[in-house]
Design an enzyme around this catalytic site. Structure first.
Site, short mmCIF file in Angstrom:
data_model
loop_
_atom_site.label_atom_id
_atom_site.label_comp_id
_atom_site.label_asym_id
_atom_site.label_seq_id
_atom_site.Cartn_x
_atom_site.Cartn_y
_atom_site.Cartn_z
CG ASN A 14 -74.89 -43.96 -38.66
OD1 ASN A 14 -75.46 -43.61 -37.63
ND2 ASN A 14 -75.45 -43.93 -39.87
CD1 TRP A 15 -72.35 -46.88 -33.03
CD2 TRP A 15 -73.05 -46.29 -30.98
NE1 TRP A 15 -71.30 -47.03 -32.15
CE2 TRP A 15 -71.70 -46.68 -30.89
CE3 TRP A 15 -73.69 -45.86 -29.82
CZ2 TRP A 15 -70.99 -46.68 -29.69
CZ3 TRP A 15 -73.00 -45.85 -28.61
CH2 TRP A 15 -71.66 -46.26 -28.56
CE LYS A 16 -77.14 -47.05 -40.32
NZ LYS A 16 -77.59 -47.67 -41.56
CG HIS A 101 -77.46 -41.85 -43.07
ND1 HIS A 101 -78.46 -42.74 -43.39
CD2 HIS A 101 -76.33 -42.58 -42.92
CE1 HIS A 101 -77.95 -43.96 -43.41
NE2 HIS A 101 -76.65 -43.89 -43.13
CD GLU A 103 -80.43 -45.77 -42.34
OE1 GLU A 103 -80.13 -45.29 -41.23
OE2 GLU A 103 -79.91 -46.81 -42.78
CD GLU A 173 -73.17 -44.34 -45.76
OE1 GLU A 173 -72.66 -45.18 -45.03
OE2 GLU A 173 -74.18 -43.70 -45.44
N GLY A 179 -77.08 -51.60 -45.13
CA GLY A 179 -77.84 -52.56 -44.33
C GLY A 179 -78.33 -53.77 -45.11
CB SER A 219 -73.03 -54.03 -46.59
OG SER A 219 -74.44 -53.96 -46.52
N GLY A 241 -74.21 -51.21 -39.24
CA GLY A 241 -74.48 -52.43 -38.46
C GLY A 241 -73.25 -53.01 -37.77
P1 PGA Z 1 -74.42 -50.41 -42.85
O1 PGA Z 1 -74.81 -48.85 -42.71
O2 PGA Z 1 -72.95 -50.50 -42.56
O3 PGA Z 1 -75.26 -51.09 -41.83
O4 PGA Z 1 -74.74 -50.79 -44.26
C1 PGA Z 1 -73.95 -47.85 -43.19
C2 PGA Z 1 -74.58 -46.50 -42.98
O5 PGA Z 1 -75.80 -46.39 -43.05
O6 PGA Z 1 -73.88 -45.52 -42.74
#
Ligand code: PGA
Length: 263
Positions: A14-16, A101, A103, A173, A179, A219, A241
């Site tokens: 997931n590059w966001k 997600h 976010e 998650e 993150g 993470s 990330g």
């Molecule tokens: P992260 O993000 O690996 O940076 O914690 C995971 C995600 O949001 O899917």
């Protein structure tokens, strides 16, 4: 502890909202491809770039075996929905889509009901779906993770049936792990994934639920991925990330291939 369902492990990137220019996006996809291509018979790798980079990335991925997905979709196919992208538009480019997600739940107020509608719409276009669920730090501290995650799974799968199982993935998650560098204790991840599998079984039948893959996310890094992919109920990882660094992501793919190759 239960056995792993049939199907390959999935490592999803997931590059966001990164990278912010197409040259960096293409460098990243080429770096990932050089390793992922060689593992395509052992691990399913799916990349989720921002919408704007999907077309260019799809050209690099063409016939490589590495899959492409979008980070979100809308629940209608077309019409007066300013700024939205439909599953029908994604279908010619993508095999996958992420919905729900944390976010999106947090920053744009996405609700369980919206997640359910997006899941159903994407599945109706024969896209595979990663539906994200996970508790906030407050829930974790209060010991209510199970209730929160159960409710998200039940609501998100409201319109799903056994027929959808092979194209459905649930990513557990914990929001506090995303993150933050504070990846979840594998025991906590395992217990929650076991609960998710049970609820999915109650909703679409235990046989079909075995085909639904369950990922851990939050993470995940090259140096901690092994402890998750070794969990009996874990079918892979969703990486944020660490997926932006080609060598690190490649290492995650390799570790996953090795662990599943020994099962
Ligand atoms: P992260 O993000 O690996 O940076 O914690 C995971 C995600 O949001 O899917």
């Amino acid at each position: 502890m239960g056995s792993r369902p049939p199907g390959m492990p999935l490592v999803a990137a997931n590059w966001k909202m990164n990278p912010t220019n197409i040259d960096d996006a293409l460098d990243l996809v080429r770096g990932v491809m050089s390793v992922a291509r060689g593992q395509a018979d052992k691990v399913e790798v799916a990349l989720f770039p921002p919408f704007l980079w999907l077309t260019a990335v799809s050209e690099v991925l063409f016939e490589s075996g590495v899959k492409l997905g979008a980070q979100d979709t809308f629940w209608e196919m077309s019409g007066a929905f300013t700024g939205e992208i439909s599953p029908a538009m994604l279908k010619p480019l993508c095999q996958w889509v992420i919905v729900g997600h944390s976010e999106r739940r947090l920053f744009v107020g996405e609700t369980d009901e919206m997640v359910a509608k997006k899941t159903a719409a994407a599945l109706s276009c024969e896209l595979s779906v990663i539906m994200c669920v996970g508790e906030l730090a407050d829930h974790y501290d209060a010991g209510t993770s199970d209730q929160v995650v159960s409710a998200q799974v039940k609501a998100g799968l409201a319109s799903c049936s056994a027929d959808d199982s092979a194209r459905l993935v649930i990513a557990y998650e914990p929001v506090w792990a995303i993150g933050s560098g504070k990846n979840a204790d594998p025991e906590h991840a395992y217990k929650t994934m076991r609960l998710i599998r049970k609820i999915v079984g109650e909703m679409i039948g235990a046989g079909a639920a075995r085909k639904v893959r369950i990922l851990y996310g939050g993470s995940v890094k090259a140096d901690n991925v092994q402890q998750y992919v070794e969990l009996p109920l874990c079918d892979g990882v969703l990486v944020g990330g660490a997926s932006l660094v080609a060598d690190e992501f490649a290492h995650i793919v390799k570790v996953t291939a090795e662990v599943y190759g020994h099962r």
